[in-house]
Design a protein around this motif. Structure first.
Motif, PDB file in Angstrom:
ATOM      1  N   ASN A 442       0.836  -1.216   0.000  1.00 60.24           N
ATOM      2  CA  ASN A 442       0.000   0.000   0.000  1.00 60.24           C
ATOM      3  C   ASN A 442       0.859   1.249   0.000  1.00 60.24           C
ATOM      4  OD1 ASN A 442      -2.366  -1.400  -0.098  1.00 60.24           O
ATOM      5  ND2 ASN A 442      -2.648  -1.452   2.123  1.00 60.24           N
ATOM      6  N   ASP A 443       1.934   1.198   0.802  1.00 61.16           N
ATOM      7  CA  ASP A 443       2.843   2.348   0.868  1.00 61.16           C
ATOM      8  C   ASP A 443       3.461   2.611  -0.502  1.00 61.16           C
ATOM      9  OD1 ASP A 443       4.667   4.269   2.277  1.00 61.16           O
ATOM     10  OD2 ASP A 443       6.162   2.849   1.484  1.00 61.16           O
ATOM     11  N   ARG A 444       3.878   1.515  -1.170  1.00 61.47           N
ATOM     12  CA  ARG A 444       4.505   1.681  -2.485  1.00 61.47           C
ATOM     13  C   ARG A 444       3.474   2.157  -3.519  1.00 61.47           C
ATOM     14  NH1 ARG A 444       7.890   1.123   0.660  1.00 61.47           N
ATOM     15  NH2 ARG A 444       9.971   0.248   0.377  1.00 61.47           N
ATOM     16  N   ILE A 445       2.252   1.670  -3.408  1.00 56.13           N
ATOM     17  CA  ILE A 445       1.213   2.107  -4.356  1.00 56.13           C
ATOM     18  C   ILE A 445       0.969   3.610  -4.191  1.00 56.13           C
ATOM     19  CG2 ILE A 445      -1.263   1.942  -4.886  1.00 56.13           C
ATOM     20  CD1 ILE A 445      -0.977  -1.102  -4.343  1.00 56.13           C
ATOM     21  N   LYS A 446       0.967   4.039  -2.920  1.00 56.03           N
ATOM     22  CA  LYS A 446       0.765   5.468  -2.641  1.00 56.03           C
ATOM     23  C   LYS A 446       1.928   6.283  -3.223  1.00 56.03           C
ATOM     24  CE  LYS A 446      -0.178   8.452   1.299  1.00 56.03           C
ATOM     25  NZ  LYS A 446      -0.068   8.534   2.751  1.00 56.03           N
ATOM     26  N   LYS A 447       3.136   5.763  -2.952  1.00 55.49           N
ATOM     27  CA  LYS A 447       4.320   6.460  -3.471  1.00 55.49           C
ATOM     28  C   LYS A 447       4.334   6.447  -4.998  1.00 55.49           C
ATOM     29  CE  LYS A 447       7.508   6.029   0.390  1.00 55.49           C
ATOM     30  NZ  LYS A 447       8.564   5.234   0.999  1.00 55.49           N
ATOM     31  N   GLN A 448       3.865   5.331  -5.562  1.00 55.86           N
ATOM     32  CA  GLN A 448       3.800   5.208  -7.023  1.00 55.86           C
ATOM     33  C   GLN A 448       2.873   6.278  -7.606  1.00 55.86           C
ATOM     34  OE1 GLN A 448       1.915   1.638  -8.594  1.00 55.86           O
ATOM     35  NE2 GLN A 448       3.697   1.309  -9.916  1.00 55.86           N
ATOM     36  N   GLY A 449       1.748   6.477  -6.946  1.00 56.50           N
ATOM     37  CA  GLY A 449       0.780   7.491  -7.379  1.00 56.50           C
ATOM     38  C   GLY A 449       1.400   8.881  -7.360  1.00 56.50           C
ATOM     39  N   ILE A 450       2.097   9.168  -6.242  1.00 51.45           N
ATOM     40  CA  ILE A 450       2.728  10.493  -6.111  1.00 51.45           C
ATOM     41  C   ILE A 450       3.803  10.671  -7.183  1.00 51.45           C
ATOM     42  CG2 ILE A 450       4.179  11.931  -4.600  1.00 51.45           C
ATOM     43  CD1 ILE A 450       2.690  10.536  -2.221  1.00 51.45           C
ATOM     44  N   ALA A 451       4.639   9.618  -7.334  1.00 54.53           N
ATOM     45  CA  ALA A 451       5.735   9.699  -8.313  1.00 54.53           C
ATOM     46  C   ALA A 451       5.188   9.849  -9.729  1.00 54.53           C
ATOM     47  CB  ALA A 451       6.623   8.471  -8.212  1.00 54.53           C
ATOM     48  N   GLU A 452       4.072   9.142 -10.014  1.00 52.11           N
ATOM     49  CA  GLU A 452       3.479   9.245 -11.355  1.00 52.11           C
ATOM     50  C   GLU A 452       2.951  10.656 -11.599  1.00 52.11           C
ATOM     51  OE1 GLU A 452       2.212   4.629 -12.256  1.00 52.11           O
ATOM     52  OE2 GLU A 452       0.721   5.996 -11.411  1.00 52.11           O
ATOM     53  N   THR A 453       2.357  11.248 -10.552  1.00 53.11           N
ATOM     54  CA  THR A 453       1.860  12.632 -10.682  1.00 53.11           C
ATOM     55  C   THR A 453       3.027  13.579 -10.953  1.00 53.11           C
ATOM     56  OG1 THR A 453       0.149  12.101  -9.105  1.00 53.11           O
ATOM     57  CG2 THR A 453       0.508  14.432  -9.529  1.00 53.11           C
ATOM     58  N   LEU A 454       4.094  13.401 -10.146  1.00 56.84           N
ATOM     59  CA  LEU A 454       5.263  14.277 -10.307  1.00 56.84           C
ATOM     60  C   LEU A 454       5.917  14.062 -11.679  1.00 56.84           C
ATOM     61  CD1 LEU A 454       6.828  13.984  -6.746  1.00 56.84           C
ATOM     62  CD2 LEU A 454       5.695  15.973  -7.724  1.00 56.84           C
ATOM     63  N   LEU A 455       5.932  12.791 -12.125  1.00 55.29           N
ATOM     64  CA  LEU A 455       6.503  12.494 -13.438  1.00 55.29           C
ATOM     65  C   LEU A 455       5.673  13.169 -14.533  1.00 55.29           C
ATOM     66  CD1 LEU A 455       8.603  10.913 -15.119  1.00 55.29           C
ATOM     67  CD2 LEU A 455       6.994   9.018 -15.178  1.00 55.29           C
ATOM     68  N   GLY A 456       4.361  13.125 -14.349  1.00 53.94           N
ATOM     69  CA  GLY A 456       3.460  13.783 -15.305  1.00 53.94           C
ATOM     70  C   GLY A 456       3.735  15.283 -15.353  1.00 53.94           C
ATOM     71  N   GLN A 457       3.911  15.866 -14.154  1.00 55.90           N
ATOM     72  CA  GLN A 457       4.190  17.313 -14.087  1.00 55.90           C
ATOM     73  C   GLN A 457       5.525  17.623 -14.765  1.00 55.90           C
ATOM     74  OE1 GLN A 457       3.943  18.141  -9.905  1.00 55.90           O
ATOM     75  NE2 GLN A 457       1.717  18.250  -9.910  1.00 55.90           N
ATOM     76  N   ALA A 458       6.534  16.759 -14.472  1.00 53.98           N
ATOM     77  CA  ALA A 458       7.861  16.985 -15.067  1.00 53.98           C
ATOM     78  C   ALA A 458       7.793  16.840 -16.582  1.00 53.98           C
ATOM     79  CB  ALA A 458       8.865  16.010 -14.476  1.00 53.98           C
TER      80      ALA A 458
END
Lengths: 670, 57
Positions: A442-458
């Motif tokens: 769950n922690d990794r899924i949450k982090k994955q979501g955040i990282a994907e958002t940040l990757l999208g922004q980048a």
């Protein structure tokens, strides 16, 4: 430039139309116009200035008689026209103004100026306004007009101006001298290139390209860096997830496969705990038994003795006749004092005395009655306490027994369960691990979501930076091109400047040599002049002439003026414009150009008035050799002498006849 | 090394050619206008810019 003719109409004293043709024959280059003083020689000279530039040193150009005689509400045209040849083309320089009379007042309109140019192929082109003014300044630079068309009366002033270096302050003059280099078009080219250069500089200044490019590049780099960081992070998260999910699956499968073992394992743990609790309780009961035995065990042990003792004492009846708490000493004291504690005088009451003596027998130390009484009381309590203790002990023993039995049952049950589950791992730990893995996933899924958002922004930032970069690259390439253009223009300006500066130096040297030559030829004066960068003059005495003698000479200003003018005319003759094709080598271009010679006229009003006979002779000999055309306005008294000296070169001759103050006529003599 | 020298030389030659072309064309224009007086200074500036920008590419 060769002047072919001048036409004047109603110009000052030249009422009506008058045309004078000047000699343009190279072998008969002189035109003489002889007149008495006051006939209009100066007016004739000034008319050139008016026609060329619209200004002259005359109080008025209006014919006073015409002004007076013209009828009210009529117009009169004042007109001048000069025909000349310049650089192989024929020019007609025209100026006119209209004089109109209202009632008695006369006014002059602004003059109208135009130039007609006839090409070599016969086509005619007309210039007006600014173009016409620019053109006349190229043909006859205004700054040089006083040197080409000069008045005898002002020759000394010109000489003084030259000596005092006033020319150097006259930018028109310097410009005109530069114009005689024959590179007007190169000066114009330089001027145009400077304007182009200024435009490029302004455009470059308004585009702070480097800073903008740096900003975009920083944005681009940051986006790239962020993308790399988030991608690495996502990759790691992906790997973690894969690993955790695999582990979780393994654990979950194991838990699933284990069926009710886990329950049994739970039961085993529960039983173990229960056993432990029972053991603790047994320990506590045992502890209580021992404690109670320590405190009350004696009650049980002594119970039968106490009971027997009480029974025996009861059999002896009187044993306990004493008064509890009172001993024999107290009774003896009362007996000896003769007074009872109740206040009775024992001496007077013997029965009381005797009673006390009787009592004494049953009191300690003489008698244990009181103690026995006390023992009876306590003994009974103790005897009863032994029963209580026993009952308590029995209860505790029963409880201990129960617990021990229960313990045995549980131990047996645990042993049975443990026997069943002994070959299985600990499913509780597995379940804990499963929960832990679920938490990690769950922690990794949450982090994955955040990282994907940040990757999208980048990625968005990168796209934006790329777009800016793409847009900017158009601007940037434009700026680079501007820089390159600016560089090329600057290079060309520098090349032109170097060339023109060198040519100016050469021309100045040429002018200096020409002036010095005339000094020597015409006036036989061994004085050398030096021209500085601004055409200022410095005099240096030669071997045979002292500078002070020259400076004290009455005609020094005139000599200076004529020499300078002669030098300019000589220089102007070499003003050329090459019509050959362009060349990348300016030097070779000028060599071609200097093969062509442009003649210049010398128009002089009363040139001889300042000189003695010898110098007039020299002047008449030298000046025609310098100028391609000479037009002299001669005072009638000097006329014969000048005519004699110029006789071989006179092509045209006029005499000006003064009819009256407002009317002069020209008579063509030759 | 030789290739690099060749490229530098070619670059220099290219630059000299650009300079020559600009100078020739601007000179021809100025001389022509000096004789014919057809164009104003502003028009000349525009034409010179056009020449320079065409040659620089």
């Amino acid at each position: 430039m060769i002047i072919r003719y001048i036409t004047l109409e109603n110009f000052r004293q030249f009422s009506g139309e008058h045309t004078i043709h000047f000699s343009s024959d190279p072998d008969k280059k002189a035109t003489l116009i002889i007149a008495q003083n006051g006939t209009g020689k100066t007016t004739l000279l000034e008319s050139f200035s008016w026609i060329f530039y619209g200004t002259c040193n005359l109080k008025s150009i209006v014919n006073s008689k015409l002004k007076e005689t013209m009828r009210p509400y009529t117009d009169l045209k004042i007109r001048g026209e000069v025909g000349l040849t310049h650089l192989g083309k024929e020019y007609t320089i025209k100026r006119y103004t209209t004089m109109s009379k209202s009632n008695v007042q006369v006014k002059l309109d602004d003059s109208v100026f135009s130039i007609e140019m006839r090409e070599t192929d016969g086509t005619l082109k007309e210039y007006r306004g600014t173009d016409a003014r620019a053109l006349i300044n190229e043909i006859v630079p205004k700054g040089l007009f006083p040197y080409f068309f000069f008045k005898g009366e002002s020759i000394e002033r010109i000489g003084r101006d030259i000596s005092e270096g006033k020319n150097s302050k006259n930018s028109e003059f310097v410009k005109a001298i530069k114009g005689m280099l024959g590179f007007d078009y190169l000066y114009q080219e330089k001027e145009d290139l400077l304007k182009v250069q200024k435009q490029y500089d302004n455009e470059l200044a308004s585009n702070n390209s480097d800073e903008e490019l740096r900003r975009i590049q920083q944005k681009y780099n940051k986006a790239k860096e962020d993308i790399g960081k988030h991608e690495t992070e996502l990759k790691q998260i992906g790997e973690d997830l894969k690993s955790f999910e695999a582990q979780k699956k393994e654990v979950s499968d194991e838990i699933l496969k284990s069926g009710d073992v886990s329950e049994k394992q739970k039961e085993s743990l529960r039983l173990a705990k229960e056993i432990k609790d029972i053991e603790d309780e047994i320990t506590e009961i045992k502890k209580e038994i021992f404690n109670k035995f320590s405190l009350q065990g004696y009650k049980l042990i002594a119970q039968s003795i106490i009971v027997d003792s009480i029974e025996m004492l009861q059999k002896h009846g009187d044993i306990d006749k004493g008064i509890p708490g009172l001993d024999a000493k107290a009774v003896e004291y009362m007996l000896s004092s003769g007074k009872c504690i109740c206040g009775c005088d024992l001496k007077k009451n013997p029965e009381h005395y005797n009673a006390l003596v009787e009592l004494k027998k049953y009191l300690p130390p003489n008698n244990l009655g009181a103690e026995i009484t006390a023992f009876n009381q306590i003994g009974r309590i103790y005897a009863n306490g032994g029963d209580d203790y026993y009952a308590d002990l029995v209860s505790l023993r029963k409880k201990l027994h129960t617990k021990t039995e229960k313990h045995s049952e549980k131990v047996k049950a645990l042993a049975e369960i443990n026997e069943i589950i002994k070959n299985y791992p600990d499913m509780t730990k597995k379940k804990e691990r499963e929960q832990e893995l679920i938490g990690l996933i769950n922690d990794r899924i949450k982090k994955q979501g955040i990282a994907e958002t940040l990757l999208g922004q980048a990625n968005d930032a990168l796209k934006s930076a790329e777009k800016e970069k793409s847009n900017y690259s158009i601007v940037d390439s434009h700026i680079r091109k501007l820089e390159e253009c600016d560089y090329q223009v600057t290079w060309l300006i520098s090349r032109l400047s170097n060339f023109l500066n060198r040519k100016e130096r050469e021309k100045r040297q040429e002018l200096q040599e020409a002036i010095n030559e005339i000094f020597l030829d015409i006036f036989d004066i061994d004085i050398k002049i030096e021209l500085d960068n601004d055409y200022g003059i410095k005099l240096k005495s030669g071997q045979n002439t002292s500078l002070s003698d020259f400076e004290n000479s009455t005609s020094q200003d005139a000599i200076m003026a004529f020499s300078f003018i002669g030098g300019i005319i000589k220089l102007a003759r070499n003003k050329t414009v090459s019509t050959s094709g362009p060349s990348n080598d300016i030097d070779s271009e000028t060599e071609d150009a200097e093969l062509e010679v442009e003649p210049y006229p010398l128009v002089m009003d009363a040139p001889s008035s300042s000189f003695d006979i010898e110098r007039i002779a020299n002047f008449c000999k030298i000046m025609p050799s310098i100028a391609e055309q000479v037009i002299f306005f001669i005072k009638d008294t000097d006329g014969l002498y000048v005519k004699n000296n110029l006789r071989n070169v006179i092509g045209k001759e006029y005499v000006m006849n003064k009819i009256n103050n407002s009317e002069t006529e020209f008579e063509e003599v030759k | 090394m030789e290739d690099r020298e060749l490229t530098a030389r070619e670059e220099k030659e290219r630059e000299l050619q650009i300079q020559k072309n600009i100078e020739d064309r601007v000179r021809k224009l100025e001389r022509s206008n000096y004789i014919n007086k057809k164009l104003s200074s502003d028009e000349m500036v525009k034409k010179i810019r056009k020449i320079v920008e065409e040659e620089v590419k």
